[in-house]
Enzyme design. Structure first.
Site, PDB file in Angstrom:
ATOM      1  N   GLU A 111      -8.912  -6.178  -0.480  1.00 53.84           N
ATOM      2  CA  GLU A 111      -8.108  -7.147  -0.333  1.00 53.84           C
ATOM      3  C   GLU A 111      -7.763  -8.521  -1.044  1.00 53.84           C
ATOM      4  O   GLU A 111      -9.533  -8.997  -1.413  1.00 53.84           O
ATOM      5  CB  GLU A 111      -8.684  -7.479   1.517  1.00 53.84           C
ATOM      6  CG  GLU A 111      -8.417  -6.406   2.840  1.00 53.84           C
ATOM      7  CD  GLU A 111      -8.748  -7.448   3.687  1.00 53.84           C
ATOM      8  OE1 GLU A 111      -8.207  -7.025   4.588  1.00 53.84           O
ATOM      9  OE2 GLU A 111      -9.397  -7.809   3.837  1.00 53.84           O
ATOM     10  N   CYS A 112      -6.854  -8.274  -1.642  1.00 51.97           N
ATOM     11  CA  CYS A 112      -6.752  -9.812  -2.465  1.00 51.97           C
ATOM     12  C   CYS A 112      -7.792  -9.616  -3.986  1.00 51.97           C
ATOM     13  O   CYS A 112      -7.762  -9.306  -4.716  1.00 51.97           O
ATOM     14  CB  CYS A 112      -6.759 -11.019  -1.848  1.00 51.97           C
ATOM     15  SG  CYS A 112      -4.953 -12.434  -1.913  1.00 51.97           S
ATOM     16  N   GLY A 113      -8.448 -10.865  -3.379  1.00 53.11           N
ATOM     17  CA  GLY A 113      -9.519 -10.917  -4.593  1.00 53.11           C
ATOM     18  C   GLY A 113     -10.131  -9.896  -5.135  1.00 53.11           C
ATOM     19  O   GLY A 113     -10.235  -9.098  -6.304  1.00 53.11           O
ATOM     20  N   PHE A 148      -8.895  -6.561  -4.486  1.00 49.95           N
ATOM     21  CA  PHE A 148      -8.163  -6.454  -5.158  1.00 49.95           C
ATOM     22  C   PHE A 148      -7.826  -6.646  -6.904  1.00 49.95           C
ATOM     23  O   PHE A 148      -7.820  -5.869  -7.946  1.00 49.95           O
ATOM     24  CB  PHE A 148      -6.014  -6.227  -5.106  1.00 49.95           C
ATOM     25  CG  PHE A 148      -4.765  -6.130  -5.244  1.00 49.95           C
ATOM     26  CD1 PHE A 148      -4.863  -5.280  -6.288  1.00 49.95           C
ATOM     27  CD2 PHE A 148      -4.416  -7.476  -6.564  1.00 49.95           C
ATOM     28  CE1 PHE A 148      -4.218  -4.467  -7.184  1.00 49.95           C
ATOM     29  CE2 PHE A 148      -3.203  -7.449  -7.022  1.00 49.95           C
ATOM     30  CZ  PHE A 148      -2.732  -5.832  -7.223  1.00 49.95           C
ATOM     31  N   ALA A 192      -4.994  -4.274  -1.664  1.00 52.74           N
ATOM     32  CA  ALA A 192      -3.427  -4.889  -1.689  1.00 52.74           C
ATOM     33  C   ALA A 192      -3.580  -6.104  -1.134  1.00 52.74           C
ATOM     34  O   ALA A 192      -4.966  -6.452  -1.255  1.00 52.74           O
ATOM     35  CB  ALA A 192      -3.642  -4.444   0.237  1.00 52.74           C
TER      36      ALA A 192
END
Length: 465
Positions: free
Chosen positions: A335-337, A339, A436
């Site tokens: 998730e986020c970081g 990714f 994502a």
């Protein structure tokens, strides 16, 4: 059903920046210093404030969010999390009545009604005297069913200012003044683009919290605050179970969770969901050379890889390990970081840093937010974690954007709200790796943990053949 009452209160402000976080932190630590077992909660999806609150309380804080968590589960989540505590402190978000629409749905005031919890308003009294009484009176009567139990005035200028504030509020309203705080200069906890600097990046956290707690103890009637919290009635819950049945297995698949200074944005309930689905959770790091256990899955949460980009890049062995594990089919959820780390490179103002290279694209840090707030996405492509057709309610907080050629990549999510990665799409997949910008909560996506554990079981069987 009704359960034994848990003393509780919500601290709310008129807007962001009112001082409610500092008051929440100081009050939580002050109560703990009085010998009380304090359970802290944060309304909304905020990871950083929750981390500070958990540090102040000496126990993980829990997020209560009526958008990413089904509303009917919130009372049960609160009750199960606060059981055994002497008092629960809930920090609101944004303004007291601010929600996602004109009716204020999902606001802090709505959460207060749902949890039948008294509210303390934290009011910035800068350059304000008699108007403070009008504001307090307006908040007390703006919506039916709100129990405004007191006000704490922040950033007061001196004794004369405080005397006028108290007299006017007590003259024109029935809301007691529970405290009046002096101005803090500078802010005891520095801020940056996503709110407070994290407790993992700021030295002297304990000293900061103790200093704030001393201010609260000196300027707030803590006994009156406790008495207000004790007025909370037993909480009604409809008995909706938080979790499915515990999965029992003789040999649990091992899921590694990256928890270090760069990656630490996780909800505790996501770990609980994985355990209940049958997994064993172990912590691993991307920043050092500590040997990893044999894992069957990897959970790579959000954080601030940009502040550790050089160290992440220099740990070549771990970067190659993750790239090879992904190629071998290890289930990886990022998730986020997380990714950003799985991409080919990360571009910051300090330079370009190689990352794991699972996805052949780069992310670059920007001056302005590239995605900030709640989002909603529909799953459109097969993947190990989310069934096609599922609607995910999540959130995104990122100042990075993708630099990519969409023709070479497979997106899993179509965004109906939010920005995602590119052109209303989010959620890249390759092999058994899903990444994502969207953060999810396990209680709002009950399929996620069982699917993750199922994929980990399958990987372990293939690995052992």
């Amino acid at each position: 059903m009704n359960t034994p009452p848990i003393p509780r209160l919500i601290l709310a402000g008129l807007s962001g920046g009112s001082g409610k976080t500092i008051v929440s932190l100081g009050l939580t630590r002050a109560l703990r210093n009085c010998g009380l077992r304090v359970k802290a909660f944060k309304k909304g999806p905020d990871y950083i404030d929750a981390a500070w609150l958990g540090l102040a309380a000496g126990d993980d804080a829990v997020n209560l969010d009526p958008i990413i968590i089904p509303k009917d589960l919130l009372p049960g989540l609160f009750q199960s999390s606060a059981t055994g505590a002497d008092i629960a402190i809930i920090e609101g978000n944004r303004g007291l009545f601010d929600g996602k629409d004109v009716s204020g749905s999902c606001s802090t005031a709505e959460l207060a009604r749902q949890l039948d919890t008294p509210v303390i308003l934290v009011l910035d009294a800068t350059k304000m005297t008699r108007t403070a009484a009008a504001v307090v009176q307006g908040c007390a009567h703006f919506e039916p069913g709100l129990r405004l139990g007191g006000v704490i005035l922040n950033r007061t200028a001196g004794n004369r200012h405080r005397a006028i504030l108290r007299e006017t509020i007590e003259t024109y309203t029935d809301v007691p003044v529970l405290g009046m705080l002096p101005k803090h200069s500078p802010n005891p906890i520095p801020e940056r683009h996503m709110g407070l600097v994290s407790n993992r990046e700021h030295g002297g956290c304990e000293a900061i919290l103790e200093r704030i707690a001393t201010v609260i103890a000196d300027h707030v009637d803590v006994d009156a605050v406790v008495s207000l919290a004790q007025m909370a009635a037993p909480l009604h819950t409809d008995g909706t179970p938080l979790w499915g049945d515990q999965v029992k297995t003789t040999r649990k698949p091992v899921i590694g969770v990256v928890r270090d200074a760069a990656f630490w944005f996780y909800y505790p309930e996501n770990f609980e969901a994985l355990r209940r689905a049958g997994a064993e959770i172990v912590s691993v790091s991307l920043l050092d050379d500590t040997p990893w256990p044999d894992i069957d899955g990897l959970y790579l949460g959000g954080g601030f890889p940009e502040t550790h980009a050089r160290a992440l890049a220099e740990n070549v062995a771990v970067r190659h390990r993750i790239r090879d594990l992904s190629a071998a089919g290890l289930p990886i959820y990022a998730e986020c970081g997380g990714f950003m780390y799985l991409c080919r490179e990360l571009v910051t103002h300090e330079g370009t840093f190689p990352m794991a290279g699972v996805f052949d694209l780069a992310t670059t840090l920007c001056e302005r937010p590239q995605g900030l707030g709640y989002n909603q996405a529909t799953v459109i492509t097969d993947n190990p974690f989310h069934p096609v057709g599922t609607i995910l309610n999540g959130h995104e907080f990122h100042y990075s954007r993708c630099v990519l050629d969409p023709g070479n990549l497979t997106f899993c999510l179509h965004m109906s709200r939010g920005n995602g990665m590119l052109g209303q799409h989010d959620g890249l997949v390759v092999n058994n790796t899903f990444a994502a910008y969207t953060h999810i909560h396990a209680l709002g996506a009950p399929h996620w943990a069982p699917a993750f554990v199922k994929a980990a079981f399958a990987y372990r069987r293939i690995k052992s053949e």
